[in-house]
Scaffold this motif. Structure first.
Motif, PDB file in Angstrom:
ATOM      1  N   LYS A  40       0.979  -1.114   0.117  1.00  0.00           N
ATOM      2  CA  LYS A  40      -0.119   0.089   0.081  1.00  0.00           C
ATOM      3  C   LYS A  40       0.674   1.141   0.030  1.00  0.00           C
ATOM      4  O   LYS A  40       0.261   2.302  -0.077  1.00  0.00           O
ATOM      5  N   VAL A  49      -6.125  -6.269  -4.778  1.00  0.00           N
ATOM      6  CA  VAL A  49      -6.785  -5.175  -4.834  1.00  0.00           C
ATOM      7  C   VAL A  49      -8.128  -5.290  -5.317  1.00  0.00           C
ATOM      8  O   VAL A  49      -8.498  -6.179  -6.276  1.00  0.00           O
ATOM      9  N   GLN A  88      -9.622   1.382  -2.337  1.00  0.00           N
ATOM     10  CA  GLN A  88      -9.504   0.954  -0.899  1.00  0.00           C
ATOM     11  C   GLN A  88      -9.462  -0.519  -0.497  1.00  0.00           C
ATOM     12  O   GLN A  88     -10.242  -1.284  -1.215  1.00  0.00           O
ATOM     13  N   ALA A 127      -5.307   1.542  -1.382  1.00  0.00           N
ATOM     14  CA  ALA A 127      -4.558   0.407  -2.018  1.00  0.00           C
ATOM     15  C   ALA A 127      -3.108   0.755  -2.361  1.00  0.00           C
ATOM     16  O   ALA A 127      -2.346  -0.083  -2.808  1.00  0.00           O
TER      17      ALA A 127
END
Length: 570
Positions: free
Chosen positions: A358, A375, A469, A475
């Motif tokens: 991330k 993801v 996210q 992400a």
């Protein structure tokens, strides 16, 4: 076609303009004569038929991959953006496209040639019958305005089909309504003919479309297409004027969400300039009017649409979305340093326990372009990695996104009996593309402030993308910032070209851009050196001048009995 009224007779003309032997004087059943078509309805039906070939499909939903309007094979797989994907033994002629080793019998090459010339024939038929009607050889004539408009539509479509051909084959015969049905030598540059058709369209098309017929081309499409063709000819001032005219007539790009371009519920929005209309479910064709060119290009395995694992983004493309601390692209090529390759090459516990990083600084457009393990992928859930991929050792760890649809849209957005023929339109030209083409012209004209403003508008729009996210946190370390300046022509040129890759990746432009920029050899050989570190079949590939185009189909040369000549490079 969506938004255009269908007239069945437009598809009953296949032999009307062929055999002329006097003894063939009986009208075959189920076909219409030239006289029967010389009516207003007949001409309108012929024109709809000319639009119908935009999706590259005729007589069935399978095997039309080379003619796909997305140009995923010739525009992306032939470039540094994508692998053919799937397994090495599935559709092997496509491997030759990726490795720049096709022969003149490659079926993808024949497919593009056949479908485009079928579209050209339909345009020529429209123009011929329209001329007959207006000359008083049929029923009531069109008023002059509609007659000119039909000519403009047909000639723009004809220019489009020829443009697709000349980008791929370079040496193409030019056939019009005047010499249709004969073999014509391919010994002349046909760009002037394409320009002539587009100039006519610009002069005679309106800026408005008929109500509920969004698929029709208009003056803006003609201006944009002519600007694009001038750009390919390096006629930058002429291209610049046309592209700016479209930009000035449209809303500000920064007000148009980037992701709307890849949402089946948002298509034909303000960013769409010219698109291929696709429809499924309600038109009675069983999917023939859907996006059949991309039917192979979905993830594999246990996914909502699981066919057939083709068209996988390259590791190099994924890395190009990296940004520096200021949120700018890594124009110096350093994006390949410490390459991000998802879980590719990992084994055992490292593979099983892989977690997406991330903290990786990325342009958020990556998530609309590349499906990556760990993801969220549309509304399909978390991209699971190899279980979504046919053969990661052949195609890599990534899957495409832009040509797919939401799982929740499958019941309404895919053809009956299948999920991999969707109704998602394909944008041939969209406003983001026009901004960057205009920016390119501005650089070549020496107007760096204008180029800077246009590129930054594209980047400011990208900065508005809602971050993807994972469990409530982004992400990646997403960041997109505008350039503070373009200090010189070289820097500006590189920035514009890199921005085109980021903005338009997997949309069919990349290989043709590299060729017209004159950097295909250096870019692709550098790419093969990098990507070949992961895929043995790409190691050691070199690019020669012949590899900027593809050989003419051998069957067409044979049928012409020597009239058509193979490209001298082959």
């Amino acid at each position: 076609m969506k938004h255009i009224k269908y007239i069945l007779l437009s598809f009953l003309i296949l032999s009307t303009f062929s055999c002329k032997k006097e003894f063939l004087n009986l009208q075959p059943q189920g076909e219409l004569t030239e006289a029967q078509l010389t009516t207003q309805d007949g001409v309108e039906g012929l024109l709809v038929g000319a639009y119908g070939l935009l999706n590259g499909n005729v007589n069935g939903t399978y095997g039309n991959y080379g003619a796909a309007p997305s140009q995923w094979l010739f525009g992306e797989v032939a470039s540094d953006n994508a692998h053919k994907g799937s397994s090495v033994g599935d559709q092997p002629p496509m491997n030759a496209i990726e490795q720049h080793s096709p022969t003149s019998t490659n079926d993808n090459i024949s497919n593009l040639w056949d479908r485009c010339f079928e579209g050209i024939q339909r345009c020529n038929n429209t123009l011929k019958i329209l001329a007959n009607l207006q000359a008083g050889n049929g029923s009531a004539k069109f008023d002059d305005a509609r007659a000119k408009e039909i000519q403009g539509e047909a000639r723009l479509l004809r220019a489009h089909y020829y443009f697709f051909l000349v980008r791929v084959f370079k040496v193409v015969p030019y056939i019009t309504e005047a010499n249709s049905g004969t073999f014509v030598p391919n010994d002349k540059d046909i760009y002037p003919n394409i320009v002539d058709d587009l100039q006519f369209a610009v002069a005679n098309l309106s800026t408005t479309k008929p109500k509920n017929q969004k698929g029709r081309v208009d003056k803006y499409a003609a201006q944009a297409y002519l600007g694009k063709v001038f750009l390919y000819q390096k006629k930058y001032p002429e291209a610049y004027d046309l592209l700016n005219a479209v930009i000035l007539a449209k809303p500000d790009l920064t007000t148009m969400p980037y992701t709307d371009n890849f949402d089946i519920t948002k298509e034909d929005g303000p960013e769409t300039i010219m698109s291929v209309q696709h429809s499924v479910g309600t038109d009675g064709t069983g999917g023939d009017n859907g996006n059949v060119g991309d039917i192979l290009n979905f993830p594999y395995g246990n996914t909502p649409i699981n066919c057939c694992g083709f068209f996988q983004p390259s590791i190099d493309l994924a890395n190009s979305f990296k940004v520096d601390i200021a949120g700018l692209p890594l124009l110096d090529g350093s994006y390949r340093t410490n390459p991000y390759k998802s879980d590719f090459g990992l084994t055992g516990a490292a593979k099983d326990n892989y977690v997406v990083d991330k903290t990786l600084p990325l342009d958020p457009r990556i998530e609309s372009t590349i499906g990556r393990r760990g993801v969220p992928y549309r509304d399909w859930g978390i991209m699971a990695g190899d279980t979504w991929i046919r053969d990661a050792s052949n195609g890599g760890p990534f899957v495409p996104v832009k040509n797919t649809i939401e799982a929740a849209q499958i019941s309404s957005g895919t053809a009956p009996g299948t999920t991999n023929v969707t109704g998602l339109n394909v944008n041939l030209i969209r406003l983001g593309d026009i901004y960057l083409m205009a920016a390119e012209c501005a650089v070549e004209k020496g107007d760096l402030p204008r180029a800077l403003a246009l590129v930054n508008a594209v980047r400011l729009r990208a900065a508005k993308i809602t971050p993807q996210q994972i469990n409530g946190t982004p992400a990646a370390a997403y960041k997109v910032s505008p350039y503070t300046s373009f200090p010189n022509d070289t820097y500006a040129r590189n920035a514009v070209r890199f921005e085109r890759r980021l903005e338009l990746a997997m949309e069919g432009h990349r290989f043709f851009d590299l060729v017209r920029w004159g950097i295909a050899k250096q870019t692709l050989e550098s790419y093969f050196s990098f990507e070949g570190g992961y895929f043995d079949y790409l190691k050691g590939i070199t690019i020669e001048s012949r590899d900027e185009y593809f050989p003419l189909p051998q069957d067409q040369i044979d049928r012409s009995k020597g009239t058509l000549k193979q490209s001298p490079d082959y």
